[in-house]
Write a protein that holds these residues in place. Structure first.
Motif, PDB file in Angstrom:
ATOM      1  N   UNK A 119       0.844  -1.202   0.000  1.00 22.08           N
ATOM      2  CA  UNK A 119       0.000   0.000   0.000  1.00 22.08           C
ATOM      3  C   UNK A 119       0.877   1.249   0.000  1.00 22.08           C
ATOM      4  N   UNK A 120       1.948   1.225   0.759  1.00 19.61           N
ATOM      5  CA  UNK A 120       2.881   2.358   0.793  1.00 19.61           C
ATOM      6  C   UNK A 120       3.548   2.547  -0.566  1.00 19.61           C
ATOM      7  N   UNK A 121       3.913   1.439  -1.225  1.00 19.56           N
ATOM      8  CA  UNK A 121       4.543   1.529  -2.556  1.00 19.56           C
ATOM      9  C   UNK A 121       3.575   2.050  -3.614  1.00 19.56           C
ATOM     10  N   UNK A 122       2.281   1.898  -3.370  1.00 24.75           N
ATOM     11  CA  UNK A 122       1.266   2.392  -4.310  1.00 24.75           C
ATOM     12  C   UNK A 122       1.109   3.908  -4.232  1.00 24.75           C
ATOM     13  N   UNK A 123       1.616   4.516  -3.193  1.00 25.83           N
ATOM     14  CA  UNK A 123       1.514   5.972  -3.061  1.00 25.83           C
ATOM     15  C   UNK A 123       2.505   6.617  -4.011  1.00 25.83           C
ATOM     16  N   UNK A 124       1.976   7.393  -4.940  1.00 28.32           N
ATOM     17  CA  UNK A 124       2.797   8.008  -5.961  1.00 28.32           C
ATOM     18  C   UNK A 124       2.662   9.522  -5.913  1.00 28.32           C
ATOM     19  N   UNK A 125       3.203  10.189  -6.896  1.00 28.62           N
ATOM     20  CA  UNK A 125       3.163  11.637  -6.943  1.00 28.62           C
ATOM     21  C   UNK A 125       1.847  12.212  -7.425  1.00 28.62           C
ATOM     22  N   UNK A 126       0.973  11.363  -7.930  1.00 29.30           N
ATOM     23  CA  UNK A 126      -0.304  11.846  -8.460  1.00 29.30           C
ATOM     24  C   UNK A 126      -1.445  11.061  -7.818  1.00 29.30           C
ATOM     25  N   UNK A 127      -2.471  11.764  -7.403  1.00 27.94           N
ATOM     26  CA  UNK A 127      -3.613  11.137  -6.753  1.00 27.94           C
ATOM     27  C   UNK A 127      -4.263  10.084  -7.651  1.00 27.94           C
ATOM     28  N   UNK A 128      -4.328  10.353  -8.950  1.00 25.37           N
ATOM     29  CA  UNK A 128      -4.931   9.398  -9.880  1.00 25.37           C
ATOM     30  C   UNK A 128      -4.217   8.045  -9.820  1.00 25.37           C
ATOM     31  N   UNK A 129      -2.892   8.087  -9.769  1.00 27.17           N
ATOM     32  CA  UNK A 129      -2.124   6.843  -9.670  1.00 27.17           C
ATOM     33  C   UNK A 129      -2.393   6.151  -8.344  1.00 27.17           C
ATOM     34  N   UNK A 130      -2.387   6.921  -7.269  1.00 25.81           N
ATOM     35  CA  UNK A 130      -2.659   6.352  -5.942  1.00 25.81           C
ATOM     36  C   UNK A 130      -3.980   5.593  -5.951  1.00 25.81           C
ATOM     37  N   UNK A 131      -5.014   6.231  -6.464  1.00 26.83           N
ATOM     38  CA  UNK A 131      -6.346   5.643  -6.444  1.00 26.83           C
ATOM     39  C   UNK A 131      -6.414   4.357  -7.274  1.00 26.83           C
ATOM     40  N   UNK A 132      -5.856   4.387  -8.456  1.00 27.30           N
ATOM     41  CA  UNK A 132      -5.892   3.207  -9.321  1.00 27.30           C
ATOM     42  C   UNK A 132      -5.095   2.042  -8.739  1.00 27.30           C
ATOM     43  N   UNK A 133      -3.904   2.324  -8.262  1.00 28.01           N
ATOM     44  CA  UNK A 133      -3.045   1.258  -7.737  1.00 28.01           C
ATOM     45  C   UNK A 133      -3.607   0.664  -6.453  1.00 28.01           C
ATOM     46  N   UNK A 134      -4.091   1.505  -5.551  1.00 22.94           N
ATOM     47  CA  UNK A 134      -4.652   1.008  -4.297  1.00 22.94           C
ATOM     48  C   UNK A 134      -5.951   0.250  -4.560  1.00 22.94           C
ATOM     49  N   UNK A 135      -6.740   0.695  -5.520  1.00 23.39           N
ATOM     50  CA  UNK A 135      -7.986  -0.023  -5.862  1.00 23.39           C
ATOM     51  C   UNK A 135      -7.660  -1.450  -6.291  1.00 23.39           C
TER      52      UNK A 135
END
Length: 79
Positions: A8-24
């Motif tokens: 979950x920590x690795x899914x945190x990126x520089x863009x919210x869109x990426x965060x949401x897609x990866x964590x989903x």
């Protein structure tokens, strides 16, 4: 820290869109995924944010077939 929390920590990126897609995907697909699909997701997390954004927004596709498959799966998840 559990393995899932590390991911979950690795899914945190520089863009919210990426965060949401990866964590989903992490929360809705990763646990039930086959080992090869899990490995592809880990490989995807190693990509640069700019490449990830292009892949997940559909602007380009990874050359690696396994990455292309996981990108398609992530893009197909309902919002």
């Amino acid at each position: 820290m559990s393995e899932l929390n590390k991911l979950r920590w690795r899914c945190r990126r520089g863009a919210l869109e990426l965060d949401l897609l990866l964590v989903r995907y992490l929360e809705n697909g990763f646990i039930a995924a086959a080992p090869a699909e899990r490995q592809a997701f880990l490989l995807l997390l190693d990509c640069e944010d700019t490449d990830l954004m292009r892949y997940l927004m559909g602007e380009s596709a990874p050359r690696n077939a396994a990455l292309a498959d996981i990108v398609a799966k992530i893009r197909s998840l309902p919002a």
